[in-house]
Design an enzyme around this catalytic site. Structure first.
Site: not given
Lengths: 367, 144
Positions: A187-189, A192
């Protein structure tokens, strides 16, 4: 053989019957509602279901503004000087890279990463039935796993208690988005969103093009400052000069991002070439520490080129969650009739509010 | 019970049970369903017909996910246009999915509906299962 005493079913009439997981929360609506409105995961939808984002955007606005501001400064301050002293292709290359980076980023953020829809109640019951063959008396059963053979290698499939199904291989449940995602990478912040089967190629092209963009801007800024110092001034004087202050800011941003972006690109190139995901690499699922022979990656094609082509240029799988499909009508499902009565007032308010939101968002999208 | 069975009444035949044909992961993550014949269908359907349906579905999904020159060309073209081409063009996978939907409709009309069964397109279940709904046998004297 069969006397056909029972009447033939008309398949067309029954096409509205199949229930989806979303039927649990189905409400009687004045207008036909789309499936994204009752989606159980933690996602946000815009433009009437065309665009999907994780609920927590993470730092996507920050990523976008860093890219836009740095490139803006580049075009405003470096390009005029470099066009005069070098070549007109500098802003052209910069422009093409910038467009590519932004499009890839938006595509990564707004695409469904490969979300697996939750099991329907019938499916979940069927799976439960198959598991509880021995009638266990313990109240809380142990975590369920199922072992299967993939290319002569044993792989364990875990049962997902949220989605009520055995996860397919390489699928993982993202706790931030509360969804099972196929070929889950991470999950890449910064974008997003989760990175999974459907948007991995966009993510990869984003980081590769961003590496090129930051290296290019870094190179141009160094050239700019060098050319200014060659005109007889010291570096400090060159930087203090009004337009050159901003290139120094670009320099700082590019310097710090180059290390991380280039490192990340290198890491993902390795993953693509060996057909691994970040999740598998971190967990060490296929590392040879446990017994040399039987821990190889069962998904690899044993050829770097085939692995790369399969991951990046393979066929684009469809979105499984059918965001824009319409929910089946209530009258076809007798089971929810009891709950229909008290729902309309709540629904009317909810619908109006949601419609307002949707219209606002769609306006801002198309603006 | 002397009921007249008009088509309107039959729009809601009673669902007796549902059978789920699970995915077969022995060849990896490609979309493939198990061809094992479920015991609940023994009284309604031939084993061969069932296997033929599932095998054809598997072949169609394999065609959709095939790695070859055409899919690579599509992928490269999409990359060069910064993936904007997917906004106007239908992907190869989507075209095959439409073919699958037509095939399932065809199978339902010809084979499954006359036997009181209904195949659900796997895409509606997230490509997890092939759901076969078994409808109640309303025959008074089934004559078997």
């Amino acid at each position: 053989m069969k006397n056909c005493e029972y009447q033939q079913i008309d398949p067309r009439a029954l096409s509205v019957l199949p229930s989806s997981a979303q039927n649990h929360t189905e409400k009687k609506a004045q207008r036909p509602r789309r499936k994204w409105e009752v989606f159980p995961g933690k996602n946000r939808f815009f433009c009437d279901g065309r665009i999907i984002l994780a609920r927590q955007n993470g730092v996507l606005p920050l990523t976008l503004s860093l890219i836009i501001v740095t490139c803006g400064l580049f075009f405003a301050f470096d390009c005029p000087f470099l066009v005069k002293h070098l070549t007109v292709f500098i802003p052209v290359i910069g422009g093409v890279l910038f467009v590519f980076v932004v499009l890839s980023l938006l595509r990564t953020s707004f695409t469904d990463p490969g979300i697996l829809p939750r099991a329907t109640p019938d499916e979940a019951a069927d799976v439960e039935k198959q598991i509880d063959t021995s009638g266990s008396s313990t109240y809380r059963p142990p975590p369920r796993t199922k072992e299967i053979l993939i290319n002569q290698q044993v792989v364990k499939l875990k049962y997902c208690f949220t989605c009520k199904t055995f996860r397919p291989p390489r699928t993982s449940h993202c706790s931030l988005c509360d969804n099972c995602v196929e070929r889950f990478d991470h999950h890449c912040p910064w974008v997003g969103n989760c990175v999974g089967k459907r948007n991995y190629r966009f993510f990869y092209s984003f980081i590769i093009s961003l590496s090129f963009l930051t290296s290019f801007i870094f190179g141009c800024v160094i050239t700019h400052i060098t050319l200014r110092t060659q005109a007889g001034k010291t570096i400090v004087q060159a930087i203090q000069e009004s337009p050159a202050r901003y290139p120094f800011l670009e320099l700082v941003v590019c310097f710090f991002s180059i290390w991380s972006i280039l490192g990340l690109s290198g890491f993902h190139t390795y993953l693509v070439a060996s057909n691994l995901t970040t999740n598998e690499d971190i967990k060490g699922s296929w590392s040879s520490k446990r017994g040399a022979e039987d821990s190889g990656n069962p998904y690899t094609y044993n050829s770097i080129i085939t692995n790369c082509c399969a991951t990046l240029c393979g066929p684009m799988p469809p979105s499984l969650i059918d965001r824009r499909g319409f929910l089946p009508h209530d009258e076809a499902i007798p089971a929810v009739s009891a709950s229909e009565i008290e729902l309309p007032p709540f629904t009317a308010k909810n619908d109006a509010h949601m419609e307002e939101n949707c219209q606002d968002i769609s306006l801002s999208c198309t603006a | 019970m002397a009921e007249t069975h008009s088509l309107q009444d039959l729009q809601q035949p009673a669902v007796s049970s549902k059978v789920f044909v699970q995915r077969d992961y022995s060849s990896g993550t490609i979309c493939k369903f198990q061809t094992k014949f479920p015991s609940e269908l023994e009284s309604r359907l031939d084993k061969q017909q069932f296997e033929e349906t599932i095998q054809t579905l598997n072949n169609l999904y394999a065609e959709a996910e095939k790695l070859g020159g055409k899919s690579y060309f599509e992928g490269c073209l999409a990359c060069l246009t910064a993936y904007t081409i997917f906004l106007c063009m239908e992907t190869h996978y989507e075209k095959v999915l439409k073919k699958i939907a037509r095939y399932i409709k065809d199978q339902n009309e010809k084979i499954y509906a006359p036997r009181g069964l209904l195949l659900t397109d796997p895409i509606e279940r997230g490509l997890r299962v092939v759901e076969i709904t078994i409808f109640e046998d309303r025959s008074i004297g089934s004559g078997r």
